[in-house]
Structure formats: structure tokens, C-alpha cells
Design an enzyme around this catalytic site. Sequence first.
Site: not given
Length: 470
Positions: A120, A243-244
Site C-alpha cells: 500500500d 537492498d538494505n
Amino acid sequence: MIAFDNSFARLLPQMFTPQAPIPVRAPQMLAVNTALAAQLGIDTDWLASDDALQVWSGNAVPAGAFPLAQLYAGHQFGNWNPQLGDGRAVLLGEVICTDGIRRDIQLKGSGRTPYSRGGDGRAWLGPVLREYLVSEAMAAMGVPTTRALAAVATGEDVLRETALPGAILTRVARSHIRVGTFQVHASRQDIPALQALTDHVIARHYPDADGVPALLSAIVAAQAELIARWMGLGFIHGVMNTDNMAISGETIDYGPCAFMDAYNPAQVFSSIDRGGRYSYANQPGIALWNLAQLATALIPLMPDPDAAIEDFTTRINRFSDIYQAAWVQVFGAKIGLADPQIADAELIQQLLTLMAQDGADFTNTFANLAGPQAQDQFTDRDAFAAWVADWQKRRAPDHAEIMARANPQIIPRNHQIEAVIAAATNDDMAPFHALLAVVTRPYDPPVGTRAPFAKPPTAQQIVTATFCGT
Ligand code: AMP
Ligand code: MG
């Protein structure tokens, strides 16, 4: 009001998607970081104004901003995901700070983007306040980290297992470029994008690197030093996906992170880390694994790939020595050594073994080690006394001062963070501000706060699992 200069937006169009934040219904200011705003050259009076609230909530795009969602990919728990990207964040732009360093201003929780997949695009209050507290505590302890500039409530609910209050964090970082940002272009064999990204990263973060191999070595060193700092605080990142992992060497993405209370090298908090891949003790090994993925992504830029593989392998393998040296510096200072040497690793390890046997409180053991109550953390008093005898032979005359600078009295503990979030969910932000005031003064907490805030959780208060909160 904000002097933007957006260098990432000037790179190639396939590296991002222009994306304005999605407006929210009824924003409310929760917290602003005046000291950080001053560093960014932002008027501190404006910072908490209604105009600023419109910016931090994503309801207004400030002049000079170029909001965009960055593309990246990544290995999540070891599994390749060919496309991730900012799914719930937008980069507003960059500013040159008073220290001359360029920093990103990003809204996290700002609505859907082309990279949202099923999500969301929103965040709820819990993870926003957790990131605010933990990243600001890390900054106060001198650990390279992204920062928190503002937190706002959106006035909208977000649906997780239940409906929860929505919130947005304004995050400040040296950049949001990750290992996964390199991986996405390498996997697409998009050499122009890979080259543009590499040139940008060298100019922005590692200006002394005279090419791709030197860049790789610089990133390896930065990560080795960062992980050693985490280890010295009992910090568990919890979701060290590629990705972190920020290329700048800053700690990024405070999801299911936590500081340990009782020392246990195998400790895991993240509810989704069932195999313990990202446990405390695994962190250096995982950093190395991630750096190997980065090296792989850089190979296409090299004229002779076979020679590059060999050279990059050597460079990656230096991680262990750099990490070990950094670890000895970090833990040597924690036990008051003036000039820690690799040979001191044994003395340090002996203490950690005793701590693990008793599940001694990580933070308090070091904070109190030079004091009269040190032995209270240990059941095997004889073993601890024998260790102290060895320690006394080695420690510096001014060990107490060295230790006071190296060992925080206070870290944001899980149960405290959970209590803050529970109160904030009921519209009471006072506990958040009280905890923030203490964890941002970790070495000299305000008078009267040390005893209550340093207390480990009771059996009922122990938090056994943390959640990504996405
Ligand atoms: P994380 O593991 O939290 O770093 O997120 C991994 C990926 O999922 C990133 O691409 C995020 O942008 C994306 N993501 C996480 N939460 C959401 C959300 N609520 N809506 C859309 N994308 C999300
Ligand atoms: Mg992430």
C-alpha cells in the site's frame, strides 16, 4: 526553504521514476529534529510550521524538490528478487549540508509508487517511531546511520493484521544507494546505468577511489567498520538483505532491528528470520556475502572479467582482516585498553564467553565493568575474578575514561520502544519524547534517568520478536 540540488535526478531516466508523494487526509506533527535541520540548512522555526507539516506529510512538494522513486533489486534472505525499488518512499531531493556533505531527504511511508508491487506504500506509526528512536540513538553513539528529520501522523489508517494509525518518516541519508541499486543494472546488463551509478557513487561517497577496484575496496572497508560498530553495541539489524545495505557505509532500514538485552551470540529477533540468517553473530559473514554480490555486479564494468574476478575476490577477502582489526578497536575500548592489539581478542572473547554463559546484560555489563557491581552479572564469580586479574594487567591507567567514552549507559531497549509505540497508538507521545531525550545522550544521560532507563526488561517485559512492520 530547502536548498535542493538533485544530482541523482540528473542521472539516467531508467534509474528511477518521477513520483510525487500521495497526499494524506489529516497530517499531524509528531516529532521534528531541530539539530539535524540546522545541519541541513533548514530554518529551525519553519521546521515545525504548518507549511513544513505539509511537506513532511507529502501534501505539498517544496520548491526545488524532484520527488522520485529509486529502482533497485536485491537478495532477500539469500533469494534473488530482480526488481524491488522504493515501494513506499520517495526521494524529495538532496541538500548540501553545513558540513559540506550532500544528503538525501526522503519521505518513507508516502504512498504507492510503480515499485509497490502488492503493497500500500504506507507505514504505520510503530516502525516510524522505532526507526526515529533507533537511528537517532545510533547517531548519538557515533555509528554511521541514516537520520530522522521528522515524523508525522497521516490521519489515515493503514491495514496490517488490524487497522493501525498511519505515519511518515522523513529520513536523511548520505544517499539511498544500496548494493541492490548496482545489482539491478548489472542483472539487466544496462552498462550505461551501471557506469553512471558507479561514477556518481565515486564522486559522491568515495572521491579518493581511482576506479572500480578501489571503489570496491573502499566499500568493503566501510562495511567492515560499520558491522564492528554494530557488534560493539549488541545491535542486530535483522534484515541484512542486499537492498538494505547502503553503499555509503551508513546503517539503513531499521525494520525488525533490536539491541540485545541478555548477551547471546545466536540472538535473532525478527519474526520472519526463521533460519537465523541475520543473527547477531552472523552479521559479519552476511556483510561479506552481500559484498560478494556487489563485486559480482561490478564485473561488467571491467575490461577483463576473468582478471577482475580474481582481483575482486582478493579485495572482498580483505573484509575479514579489516573487520577483525575494527572489532578489536571497538571491544578493546569497551574494556579500557589504550592501544588494542589483535592479541587482545582472546581477553575480550573470554569476557564474552562468560557473558554468554550467564546471559549477562550486554550494555550494562560493559557500562558497569569498572565499577563495584560488575560481578553481579555473573554466577561463576571465580571465573569472573580470574578474568579481572588478567584484565587488570592489561588495561590502561585511564581505563575508566576510555570505557566511559566507549560504553553507552543507555540504549533504546525493545520493551521500552514497544511501550512508547503502545502509548503513541493511544495518542500519548510523551513516552516517545522522554525516551528520545535519554537515548540521544547515551554516555551522559540526563540526571535521574539512568537508573530507570538502563534497567533490563523483567521476565514479563522481554520482547522475543520484532516485526518488519511493512
Ligand atoms: P524492506 O524489506 O522493508 O526493506 O522492503 C523490501 C521491499 O518491499 C522494498 O522494495 C520496499 O519498498 C517494499 N515495501 C515494503 N513495504 C511496503 C509497502 N507497505 N508498500 C509497498 N512496498 C513496500
Ligand atoms: Mg529496504
